[in-house]
Structure formats: structure tokens, C-alpha cells
Design an enzyme around this catalytic site. Structure first.
Site, mmCIF file in Angstrom:
data_model
loop_
_atom_site.group_PDB
_atom_site.id
_atom_site.type_symbol
_atom_site.label_atom_id
_atom_site.label_comp_id
_atom_site.label_asym_id
_atom_site.label_seq_id
_atom_site.Cartn_x
_atom_site.Cartn_y
_atom_site.Cartn_z
ATOM 1 N N LEU A 1 3.921 30.645 73.002
ATOM 2 C CA LEU A 1 2.716 30.234 72.772
ATOM 3 C C LEU A 1 1.979 31.414 72.228
ATOM 4 O O LEU A 1 2.590 32.691 72.504
ATOM 5 C CB LEU A 1 1.816 30.279 74.319
ATOM 6 C CG LEU A 1 2.299 28.812 74.956
ATOM 7 C CD1 LEU A 1 1.621 28.799 76.290
ATOM 8 C CD2 LEU A 1 1.771 27.576 74.014
ATOM 9 N N ASP A 2 0.748 31.785 71.833
ATOM 10 C CA ASP A 2 0.375 32.922 71.133
ATOM 11 C C ASP A 2 -0.144 33.759 72.290
ATOM 12 O O ASP A 2 -0.171 33.132 73.414
ATOM 13 C CB ASP A 2 -0.870 32.802 70.322
ATOM 14 C CG ASP A 2 -0.531 31.799 69.042
ATOM 15 O OD1 ASP A 2 0.818 31.962 68.689
ATOM 16 O OD2 ASP A 2 -1.264 31.153 68.496
ATOM 17 N N ALA A 3 -0.311 34.990 71.884
ATOM 18 C CA ALA A 3 -0.847 36.073 73.064
ATOM 19 C C ALA A 3 -2.104 35.541 73.878
ATOM 20 O O ALA A 3 -2.305 35.864 74.870
ATOM 21 C CB ALA A 3 -1.113 37.540 72.690
#
Length: 234
Positions: free
Chosen positions: A100-102
Site C-alpha cells: 500500500l502507498d504511504a
């Protein structure tokens, strides 16, 4: 599994230490010295180090509720690694099955079993991932049908696989996809003239998020087995 990884998983040696032992001829597979750290070994092989039979540690399967502002990496970068939240030995052996993205929160699965994670991440296995998506503006009519038919993403040659869109509110939806292209959810909504302002993964396969933000737990045997055979339901 690569021989150097097998040695690491069976001892306290680092990857460098395992490679050094292999190059020095200290490791045998089925009675034959092997000096190539990339050699593949299997469950039924007998691997020894300096005459001692090695037995790898059991695979680990972990569910975490990822906080915003962390990254799905084994090391800190611009943002801290989510592995800082896991108090386990040998975390360098673990990897994330579907990053997942930050700024994205929610369910991540963590393991040291590469065959198992392949079933989750490869599109041909059709493992569902369910996201709750907050949007910058109300959806236009017909978007759900577009998602079912596939969306043409910028820079991609093929349409996305069929996706299911469930409307919760004018700017709040559930999206179920079975693949994981780079920034796919954000790009899908951008392609239909909208923008994602919040993104939270709630389910992978039959496994739903059930721990507080920043917490984790081991998966049950049934959960592990279900993800090894995940398939699309829509």
C-alpha cells in the site's frame, strides 16, 4: 527456495554469512557440496551446514492494520517502515503481499512464504481486494458499469480486469479489484474524472481487517489456507 535463503531461514546467519558459508563449501544438499547460493532447494531435500542437518523455521503469516505515514518496505525511507511496529525476530525475512502507498491505510498481509504470497498478488489467481474509497466529488452515472467492463489506464495497453463498485454515499464507495497495478485505485478514479482523497483496504480474499490501527496478529490456519486458494466471487 534459494539455498542462501534456506540457510538463513534455518540458522542465525545473515544473507552475507550464509553466502560465505556456501562459497566455502560448508553446505551440502543431499550429500553433495553446493557452492552456488542461487541453487534451488525443496522441502524433501536434505541440507547440511558443516555436517549438521538444517531445518527451516515455520513460515509466518501476519495481518496488520497499516497506519498512514508508513511504508511497505523492510527499511525506513522518507517514511518509517511498518516493520517498526512488529516485535518479531528475523523480520528481514518477511515481505508484504500487496503493498500500500504511504498515505493508504488498512489491511496488509506479511509473510516469508513466497509461494503463498504469489496467490494473493498475481492477477491470474483472482484474489479479491476490497477498498473503501473517499472521493473528491460525487460519482457520475454509469461509473459502476464502466468499472465492470474495465477501465483504460494511462500508459497501459489493456483494460483493467472487471471491478465491482458499491456506492455507500455520493463520495464514498467500496471498490473490489482482483489485480494490483501501480496506484491502480487512484488511477481508475482519475480515468473517470474523479480523485481519491482517502483509501483504506478492508479485505483480502476472505480475510477481513479486525485489529486496531498499528496492531497486528498471526493469521489462523483456516485463513492461511483460504488465501492459498482465493478466487474471484463476482
Amino acid at each position: 527456495m534459494r539455498l542462501d535463503k534456506f540457510v538463513c531461514k534455518s540458522t542465525a546467519l545473515s544473507r552475507e554469512g550464509a553466502t560465505d558459508a556456501i562459497h566455502k563449501g560448508a553446505v551440502s544438499v543431499n550429500g553433495e557440496v553446493v557452492t552456488n547460493e542461487k541453487a534451488q532447494v525443496h522441502e524433501n531435500n536434505t541440507v547440511t551446514l558443516s555436517g549438521e542437518t538444517l531445518r527451516p523455521r515455520p513460515f509466518r503469516y501476519i495481518l496488520m492494520n497499516k497506519p498512514a505515514g508508513t511504508i511497505c518496505s523492510n527499511v525506513d525511507e522518507v517514511y518509517p517502515s511498518l516493520f517498526n511496529l512488529i516485535e518479531l525476530d528475523n523480520t528481514e525475512e518477511l515481505h508484504i503481499a500487496g503493498r500500500l502507498d504511504a498515505d493508504t491505510t488498512g489491511l496488509v498481509l506479511i509473510t516469508d512464504d513466497g509461494h503463498w504470497s504469489f496467490n494473493i498478488t498475481t492477477p491470474t489467481k483472482h484474489c479479491e481486494k476490497v477498498y473503501r474509497v473517499g472521493l473528491s466529488r460525487p460519482l457520475r452515472d454509469g461509473v459502476a458499469r464502466q468499472f465492470e467492463q474495465g477501465i483504460q489506464l494511462q500508459g497501459e495497453n489493456q483494460l483493467t480486469l472487471p471491478a465491482k463498485l458499491e456506492i455507500i454515499g455520493p463520495q464514498d464507495v467500496y471498490l473490489t479489484i482482483t489485480e494490483g497495478k501501480f496506484h491502480q485505485v487512484k488511477r481508475m478514479f482519475s480515468a473517470v474524472g474523479n480523485r481519491v482523497i482517502s483509501l483504506h483496504r478492508e479485505r483480502i480474499g476472505n480475510v477481513a481487517l479486525d485489529v486496531e490501527v498499528g496492531h497486528w496478529r498471526f493469521l489462523t490456519d483456516d485463513e492461511v489456507a483460504s488465501l492459498a486458494t482465493s478466487s474471484r466471487h463476482f
